[in-house]
Design an enzyme around this catalytic site. Structure first.
Site, short mmCIF file in Angstrom:
data_model
loop_
_atom_site.label_atom_id
_atom_site.label_comp_id
_atom_site.label_asym_id
_atom_site.label_seq_id
_atom_site.Cartn_x
_atom_site.Cartn_y
_atom_site.Cartn_z
N LYS A 174 -0.72 -4.44 -3.05
CA LYS A 174 -1.87 -4.03 -2.75
C LYS A 174 -1.86 -2.18 -3.07
CE LYS A 174 -5.46 -2.79 0.69
NZ LYS A 174 -5.91 -0.92 0.82
N SER A 225 0.92 -1.32 -0.30
CA SER A 225 -0.10 -0.26 0.13
C SER A 225 0.70 1.64 0.10
CB SER A 225 -0.79 0.08 1.22
OG SER A 225 -2.38 0.96 0.98
N ASP A 250 10.03 5.84 -10.50
CA ASP A 250 9.25 5.95 -11.84
C ASP A 250 10.00 7.32 -11.31
OD1 ASP A 250 7.36 3.74 -12.11
OD2 ASP A 250 5.97 4.74 -11.84
#
Length: 863
Positions: free
Chosen positions: A593, A568, A579
């Site tokens: 998740k 999460s 990224d």
């Protein structure tokens, strides 16, 4: 308000006349001309009665107060009824005012207090708070007859007392009487019952615990008292054992038997009418719904009826449990993250998320080895540590309540409370007389002042090479601030303007608040950078961007540790930094998740109400309950639904959510993949079994405690880095020989280091992160990545050169060389493991040789 049944007044008047209690003023008000008696026929009508002056009322009260000073409580009740019936009704508010004035003068004689309180209750517009506060001091009187009378009076007026402070004080006094082993059992039961009527929250729970202790006693008289007490407060069906005990009592003659039979008869009637009412409601509901009830819901109704009628345990499960199970099943069918929170499960969820509570500040559990309630580690910023409590301390009593044999949750409730209040803890430590566990003495007491505890979300350490290790355990409300503070403190500790690199450890961090995920990422990313986006089926998605410039300079290398249990919010932060090219990810693929859940309160359900005394907008465990809807003495949340409503997308648009088909097969693994995949170090099963055996003996922990006192500086240095050298520990060879183990010295050094670090962190008042650069392969890889980006050769740093393992070699499965000692249980475990390899056809020549060597040593021992 009618003071007393008018039909009883002639009898009461006769009682006064025959006992010679009426003085001249009283005779006058009764219609008598003077001291001499006249025929009853000459008595004037009440309307012609002259007004009694205030002085005369006070004179009368003083006379009666003098008369009751030697009376029993029963006689005081009768006297108060007579005076209230004859005098009070005739002079109404004047008489009430006179009685109230006497009460406000705060008399100290307990009989006077009871007499005046009872008189006031016969009047109009009663100030119940005044009555209760006046009577409360009588509870502690040595005369148990008077204390019992005060208890009964307070229990009777409990529903009418609205002043919360007065009720709380009375409940505390009642609990003190109920908890006194010297008090008669009937008084203790009566006080417990009254406390449940006057108290709120923890007071009600404490009273019920006292009754529960009676019910669990081996003494039949105590069991009977406890059962009757629970019956009186209407908890026959709620508490295990009450109905059985009442059934036993009902077979006996006497008052208790008659009372038990009455309670059981009432219980049977209640059950009959409840059952009848349920059927009527069900039939009425079906009638009103008629054809509107969908057939599928009708099938659920029929299924519940079949379960309750025919299932082996159908009579032990109520409808609410079955309905909750059906709701949970519906939500779990949608996805594994949607779920139903019962009130209890939501309470735990809320506490974990807030990470704050009023208490002593310690991680605790019942020790599986001795079943004693044990501090596994104090929270070093908390009051328990400040009071001198440390790891392995055993709390055997809290105030006057023994903890031995009690459930950990019940003990924790006693430790928690309003910040600023004191709690007396009786602490037993290893080496003390074992008899003191059950009979602790006052010299074992540590007084801890409770505080508002904030559970640390971050542990940090400055590593060699000026690298900051920051371990974030959960994304609670203070997570970003805690990370910021840690980096700031590490920079100060380094003595340099900035750190050379940072390792952010998100392993085993299962997530938390999305807002905190963004703010943690904000520390490392430039202003305006996208951290995460959401997409939804029913509303516009949201884009979460950083809101300030990065706190960590962009040229400071960062590595992030993740593993299979990072989920999460952990995946959002690590994925965003990956990224945007800000950090290298090291470890294992994360959990996957990537969905957003919203907590919805069940329609038409409400939390209990409470007084938000610190105005923080949430219920703290010490704050009083103002409305307890089910009357159980505990604060109850309404049920919640956790429903998946959105999906997370990382800055580059990729989803981290693991996708499953209807049969549970993985369609997309989801998660975040590390840039460097590194698995944690693994050990063979036999070795792990033997390590656990050695830890359970506690020899290493005891050895560390003994040696640390001799040379703390050496052990503080070893806790930071022992350079992988067992001989760095003074007396290691003798310790190793005493263990009689098949483990190699390196394994024992590893175990010893765990206990050394545990001992040192207690002394320095700061917890080490779980990652230890001397042992942790994943952390070593992250450090190497940071060093490489800084153009630093790790072999140039002494601690790393001595401890880092070469991960290019597959040496995790190497077999430990046996020490020169007789074979232990671990040897047998290892032999069995090798035999299993032989059965599978995978036994290598090396393993076969090892098996022969182990069995040969067993043979030598027999010879």
């Amino acid at each position: 308000m009618t003071r007393i049944d008018p039909l009883r007044r002639p009898a009461l008047a006769t009682g006064f006349l025959t006992t010679g209690l009426l003085a001249a003023p009283v005779l006058a008000l009764a219609g008598w001309a003077g001291a001499a008696a006249t025929p009853a026929a000459t008595v004037q009508p009440a309307a012609a009665t002259p007004t009694l002056q205030q002085a005369e009322v006070e004179e009368l009260l003083d006379e009666r107060i003098d008369a009751i000073r030697s009376m029993s409580s029963a006689e005081i009740w009768r006297e108060a009824a007579r005076v209230g019936g004859l005098i009070g009704d005739e002079f109404g508010s004047d008489f009430d005012a006179a009685v109230e004035a006497k009460m406000k003068a705060a008399p100290t004689d307990p009989r006077t207090i009871l007499f005046l309180a009872t008189l006031r209750l016969t009047g109009d517009d009663v100030d119940y708070a005044l009555v209760a506060s006046s009577v409360t001091p009588v509870l502690s009187h040595a005369d148990t007859d008077l204390a019992r009378a005060a208890t009964e009076l307070l229990g009777g007026i409990a529903p009418d007392v609205s002043d919360r402070d007065v009720k709380g004080d009375a409940a505390d006094a009642l609990l003190g009487r109920a908890d006194s082993a010297a008090a008669p059992i009937d008084l203790r039961v009566a006080a417990s019952v009254a406390a449940t009527r006057l108290g709120s929250g923890s007071q009600i729970a404490a009273a019920r615990r006292i009754l529960g202790s009676f019910l669990e006693s081996s003494d039949p008289n105590l069991r009977a008292a406890g059962a009757l007490g629970f019956a009186e407060i209407g908890s026959i069906q709620e508490v295990d054992g009450v109905e059985d005990e009442l059934d036993r009592l009902s077979q006996l003659p006497g008052d208790q038997g008659r009372l038990a039979r009455a309670y059981l008869d009432q219980l049977r009637q209640d059950r009959f009418y409840e059952s009848r009412l349920r059927r009527m409601r069900r039939d009425e509901g079906n009638r009103r719904l008629g054809s509107k009830l969908p057939k599928d819901l009708d099938r659920i109704e029929k299924l519940i009826s079949v379960i309750q009628e025919y299932h082996l345990e159908g009579d032990q499960v109520d409808r609410d449990e079955l309905v909750e199970a059906a709701m949970q099943g519906m939500l779990q069918r949608l996805d594994r993250h949607s779920s139903y929170f019962s009130p209890k499960s939501y309470e735990k969820f809320e506490q974990d998320l807030e990470a704050e509570y009023g208490g002593i500040g310690a991680y605790v559990q019942n020790d599986p080895n001795d079943n004693l309630f044990t501090i596994t580690r104090p929270i070093y910023s908390g009051p328990a540590y400040e009071a001198g409590l440390g790891t392995d301390d055993k709390i055997v009593r809290i105030d006057d309540w023994p903890t031995v044999g009690e459930a950990a949750d019940d003990i924790i409730k006693r430790l928690k409370g309003k910040p600023g209040t004191d709690v007396r803890l009786y602490v037993w430590r290893r080496g003390m007389d074992a008899n003191l566990i059950d009979r602790p003495t006052d010299d074992m007491v540590t007084v801890v002042k409770r505080a508002q505890i904030s559970i640390p979300s971050v542990h940090s350490q400055l590593l060699p090479g000026n690298i900051g290790l920051v371990e974030l355990q959960t994304f609670s409300r203070n997570a970003a601030q805690d990370v910021y503070n840690a980096i700031q403190e590490l920079t100060k500790e380094s003595g340099q303007e900035r750190l050379s690199g940072i390792v952010l450890d998100l392993r085993n961090n299962t997530g938390g608040l999305l807002t905190q995920a963004r703010e943690v990422a904000d520390l490392f990313l430039p202003e305006g950078a996208i951290v995460v986006k959401t997409e939804s089926r029913f509303r516009e998605g949201t884009v979460y961007k950083t809101r300030a410039r990065a706190y960590v300079d962009e040229d400071i290398p960062v590595a992030v540790l993740i593993n299979r249990f990072s989920a999460s919010a952990s995946e959002i932060v690590s994925g965003a930094l990956q990224d945007l090219g800000r950090a290298t990810l090291v470890g294992q693929r994360s959990f996957g998740k990537g969905s957003v859940q919203s907590l919805l309160r069940m329609p038409e359900e409400s939390d209990d109400l409470y007084s938000d005394e610190n105005r923080n907008g949430r219920r703290d465990n010490w704050e009083p309950i103002t409305r307890d809807f089910d009357g159980d003495g505990e604060f109850d949340y309404a049920p919640r639904i956790k429903l998946t409503i959105e999906r997370y997308l990382l800055p580059l648009g990729r989803s981290i959510h693991r996708e499953l088909d209807e049969e549970g097969n993985i369609v997309s693994p989801g998660g975040v993949s590390p840039d460097q995949e590194v698995n944690p170090k693994r050990r063979e099963t036999w070795r792990l079994v033997e390590m656990r055996r050695i830890q359970d003996t506690r020899k290493l922990r005891e050895w560390v405690s003994e040696q640390f006192e001799k040379d703390p500086e050496t052990f503080e240095r070893l806790a930071f880095c022992d350079f992988g050298d067992p001989e760095a520990y003074p007396g290691f060879d003798e310790l190793y020989a005493s263990l009689d183990t098949n483990l190699i010295k390196e394994d024992v050094r590893f175990l010893l280091r765990i206990d050394v670090r545990r001992r040192v962190q207690d002394v320095r008042g700061s917890a080490f992160p779980l990652g230890d650069f001397s042992e942790d392969l994943q952390l070593q890889a992250a450090i190497e990545d940071v060093l490489t980006k800084s153009n630093v050769d790790r072999s140039s740093i002494e601690e790393y050169a001595a401890t880092f393992e070469d991960r290019s070699e597959e040496d995790d499965d190497r077999v430990a060389a046996a020490p020169e000692a007789r074979p232990s249980g671990a040897g047998l475990q290892r032999a069995l493991a090798l035999i299993s390899e032989a059965e599978d056809g995978t036994l290598s020549k090396e393993s076969a040789a090892e098996l022969r060597e182990i069995l040969g040593r067993f043979d030598d021992e027999e010879n």
